[in-house]
Design an enzyme around this catalytic site. Structure first.
Site, PDB file in Angstrom:
ATOM      1  N   THR A 209      -4.485   5.622  -5.346  1.00  0.00           N
ATOM      2  CA  THR A 209      -3.651   4.987  -6.388  1.00  0.00           C
ATOM      3  C   THR A 209      -4.427   5.016  -7.693  1.00  0.00           C
ATOM      4  O   THR A 209      -5.656   4.941  -7.688  1.00  0.00           O
ATOM      5  CB  THR A 209      -3.362   3.529  -5.967  1.00  0.00           C
ATOM      6  OG1 THR A 209      -2.478   3.568  -4.868  1.00  0.00           O
ATOM      7  CG2 THR A 209      -2.744   2.710  -7.094  1.00  0.00           C
ATOM      8  N   ARG A 237       9.850   0.944   1.286  1.00  0.00           N
ATOM      9  CA  ARG A 237       8.771  -0.034   1.073  1.00  0.00           C
ATOM     10  C   ARG A 237       8.235   0.065  -0.358  1.00  0.00           C
ATOM     11  O   ARG A 237       8.011   1.139  -0.888  1.00  0.00           O
ATOM     12  CB  ARG A 237       7.652   0.242   2.076  1.00  0.00           C
ATOM     13  CG  ARG A 237       6.422  -0.676   1.944  1.00  0.00           C
ATOM     14  CD  ARG A 237       5.328  -0.035   1.134  1.00  0.00           C
ATOM     15  NE  ARG A 237       4.095  -0.833   1.132  1.00  0.00           N
ATOM     16  CZ  ARG A 237       3.085  -0.618   0.313  1.00  0.00           C
ATOM     17  NH1 ARG A 237       3.121   0.357  -0.566  1.00  0.00           N
ATOM     18  NH2 ARG A 237       2.002  -1.365   0.362  1.00  0.00           N
ATOM     19  N   GLY A 239       5.140  -1.397  -2.867  1.00  0.00           N
ATOM     20  CA  GLY A 239       3.841  -2.081  -2.844  1.00  0.00           C
ATOM     21  C   GLY A 239       3.645  -2.984  -4.042  1.00  0.00           C
ATOM     22  O   GLY A 239       4.588  -3.374  -4.736  1.00  0.00           O
ATOM     23  N   ASP A 240       2.386  -3.324  -4.286  1.00  0.00           N
ATOM     24  CA  ASP A 240       2.052  -4.254  -5.367  1.00  0.00           C
ATOM     25  C   ASP A 240       2.029  -3.594  -6.744  1.00  0.00           C
ATOM     26  O   ASP A 240       2.217  -4.271  -7.763  1.00  0.00           O
ATOM     27  CB  ASP A 240       0.669  -4.877  -5.114  1.00  0.00           C
ATOM     28  CG  ASP A 240      -0.421  -3.810  -5.038  1.00  0.00           C
ATOM     29  OD1 ASP A 240      -0.192  -2.770  -4.370  1.00  0.00           O
ATOM     30  OD2 ASP A 240      -1.481  -3.983  -5.657  1.00  0.00           O
ATOM     31  N   THR A 260      -5.780  -2.115  -6.695  1.00  0.00           N
ATOM     32  CA  THR A 260      -5.515  -1.066  -5.716  1.00  0.00           C
ATOM     33  C   THR A 260      -5.950  -1.540  -4.334  1.00  0.00           C
ATOM     34  O   THR A 260      -6.940  -2.272  -4.213  1.00  0.00           O
ATOM     35  CB  THR A 260      -6.232   0.250  -6.075  1.00  0.00           C
ATOM     36  OG1 THR A 260      -6.031   1.186  -5.024  1.00  0.00           O
ATOM     37  CG2 THR A 260      -7.737   0.043  -6.279  1.00  0.00           C
ATOM     38  N   GLY A 261      -5.210  -1.135  -3.309  1.00  0.00           N
ATOM     39  CA  GLY A 261      -5.572  -1.549  -1.958  1.00  0.00           C
ATOM     40  C   GLY A 261      -4.337  -1.825  -1.129  1.00  0.00           C
ATOM     41  O   GLY A 261      -3.273  -1.249  -1.383  1.00  0.00           O
ATOM     42  N   LYS A 262      -4.489  -2.701  -0.153  1.00  0.00           N
ATOM     43  CA  LYS A 262      -3.367  -3.009   0.750  1.00  0.00           C
ATOM     44  C   LYS A 262      -2.364  -3.874  -0.008  1.00  0.00           C
ATOM     45  O   LYS A 262      -2.526  -5.091  -0.123  1.00  0.00           O
ATOM     46  CB  LYS A 262      -3.895  -3.730   1.990  1.00  0.00           C
ATOM     47  CG  LYS A 262      -4.828  -2.843   2.819  1.00  0.00           C
ATOM     48  CD  LYS A 262      -5.481  -3.591   3.958  1.00  0.00           C
ATOM     49  CE  LYS A 262      -6.468  -2.670   4.688  1.00  0.00           C
ATOM     50  NZ  LYS A 262      -7.408  -3.407   5.555  1.00  0.00           N
ATOM     51  N   GLY A 263      -1.325  -3.211  -0.502  1.00  0.00           N
ATOM     52  CA  GLY A 263      -0.407  -3.842  -1.434  1.00  0.00           C
ATOM     53  C   GLY A 263       0.145  -5.182  -1.001  1.00  0.00           C
ATOM     54  O   GLY A 263       0.264  -6.112  -1.799  1.00  0.00           O
TER      55      GLY A 263
HETATM   56  N1  ASP Z   1      -1.671  -0.766  -3.552  1.00  0.00           N
HETATM   57  C1  ASP Z   1      -0.968   0.435  -3.230  1.00  0.00           C
HETATM   58  C2  ASP Z   1       0.250   0.057  -2.407  1.00  0.00           C
HETATM   59  O1  ASP Z   1       0.136  -0.803  -1.553  1.00  0.00           O
HETATM   60  C3  ASP Z   1      -1.782   1.432  -2.468  1.00  0.00           C
HETATM   61  C4  ASP Z   1      -3.190   1.646  -2.967  1.00  0.00           C
HETATM   62  O2  ASP Z   1      -3.593   1.041  -3.930  1.00  0.00           O
HETATM   63  O3  ASP Z   1      -3.906   2.458  -2.363  1.00  0.00           O
HETATM   64  O4  ASP Z   1       1.275   0.658  -2.568  1.00  0.00           O
END
Ligand code: ASP
Length: 360
Positions: A209, A237, A239-240, A260-263
């Site tokens: 991301t 779906r 994300g954040d 960035t990460g687990k949205g």
């Molecule tokens: N945060 C992003 C999402 O969950 C993915 C990511 O940042 O790698 O869509």
């Protein structure tokens, strides 16, 4: 009688002045109209957080560093020459969206159906204006469509076919789904589908991301984020990244943030807004706010955050093994990193003492 009337009129005028003054006092700080440009500008970028990049071939690592440098240089150049933070954020993100190594634009990951759905958001810290798109399928640079949502629609977030229909009314470039697909992302998707254990592993490797936060020489902050989401995500779906206050936020009074990460974890905790609110309410520094949220609210492995405040302080932190990232500022700082220990996480030295939160 006449005297009483005069007194009444004076009282009313007085009240209005107080009210007007009160309004001015309550207004969000904006850059002065006549811009004697300040020297100060700063920006930070990310290309996703996740597993240690050591598993990637050295050439790919070097390609990613090169892309980060190119994007950072472009953003720095825009800001150094007096351009706006919004332009810097959009242009930097477009460069990363066009680069197939990242999970945004070209190179976006595949969803459960083997297609691509892209999310992006941009926010103007001057006025809290913001725009976002979710689940778009044919827009080459979702960040530019997000900016048009902000400036042209009066709405904040357009999704799926509604966003595509809005795109039809603009001149943003459109592409076929095949444009987004790369061999590396197809392989990743196949690994995840064929083996549940690989699925967990891939979730931890969620790099790619992209995001950018910037303070321009007019004193204005902006933030943006763009993503293809998570590999093999359920159709529809979101994300954040495109959710204002979760993955993206900017307010001239405090800071600009891109996550960035687990949205889902960032959405639950409204992470980006939480960092801004901690600065505003607790009067703590940007880096303290970022660190607290990352350490106390999120779990190890959840992701990373880039942030810049209204004084040009930068904070780049992550609780994963790696994060593609970069930082540059008016003092000559210009650095990118991908592993854990490559660049210092916060700005080298505080700019000024006193409150780190511009009062409203
Ligand atoms: N945060 C992003 C999402 O969950 C993915 C990511 O940042 O790698 O869509």
């Amino acid at each position: 009688m006449f005297k009483q009337l005069v007194r009444l009129v004076l009282l009313v005028i007085g009240c209005e002045l107080v009210a007007a003054d009160g309004l001015v006092m309550a207004a969000r700080p904006e850059a002065p109209e006549n811009p004697k440009l300040s020297e100060v500008f700063a920006l930070a970028i990310h290309g996703g957080a996740g597993a240690t990049p050591a598993y990637l071939p050295p050439k790919v690592q070097e390609d990613c560093r090169r892309a980060l440098r190119r994007a950072l240089a472009q953003g720095k150049q825009i800001l150094a020459s007096g351009g706006t933070s919004l332009d810097a954020v959009e242009q930097v993100i477009r460069i990363l969206e066009d680069d197939p190594h990242f999970n945004a634009g070209r190179g976006a990951v595949l969803n459960q159906l083997g297609g691509h759905e892209l999310d992006a958001a941009i926010m103007d810290g001057r006025s809290l204006a913001c725009g976002a798109v979710a689940s778009v399928r044919t827009v080459k640079n979702p960040i530019s469509l997000a900016r048009l949502v902000m400036t042209r629609t009066g709405h904040v977030l357009l999704a799926a076919s509604g966003a595509e229909r809005f795109a039809d009314t603009t001149s943003v470039q459109r592409v076929d789904q095949n444009y987004f697909r790369t061999a590396a992302k197809v392989q990743k998707w196949q690994r995840v589908r064929s083996n549940p254990q690989a699925r967990a592993k891939e979730l931890d490797r969620h790099m790619g991301t992209v995001g950018c936060v910037a303070l321009d020489r007019h004193g204005n902050l902006a933030a943006g984020t763009s993503t293809g989401g998570l590999t093999n995500k359920q159709f529809g779906r979101v994300g954040d990244s495109p959710l204002i206050g979760a993955g993206t936020y900017a307010d001239n009074a405090t800071c600009a943030i891109s996550c960035t990460g687990k949205g889902e974890e960032f959405i639950r905790r409204a992470v980006a807004k939480d960092i801004s609110a901690r600065m505003a309410y607790q009067r703590i520094s940007l880096d303290d706010a970022v660190r607290t949220v990352l350490e106390d609210e999120l779990q190890p492995g959840d992701g990373g955050i880039i942030a810049v405040d209204h004084q040009g302080q930068i904070s780049v932190r992550f609780n994963t093994a790696g994060m593609y990232r970069g930082a540059a500022d008016w003092r000559g700082r210009f650095e990118v990193g991908i592993g854990r220990s490559e660049i210092p996480i916060a700005s080298p030295a505080p700019l000024a003492t006193g409150s780190n939160c511009r009062s409203l």
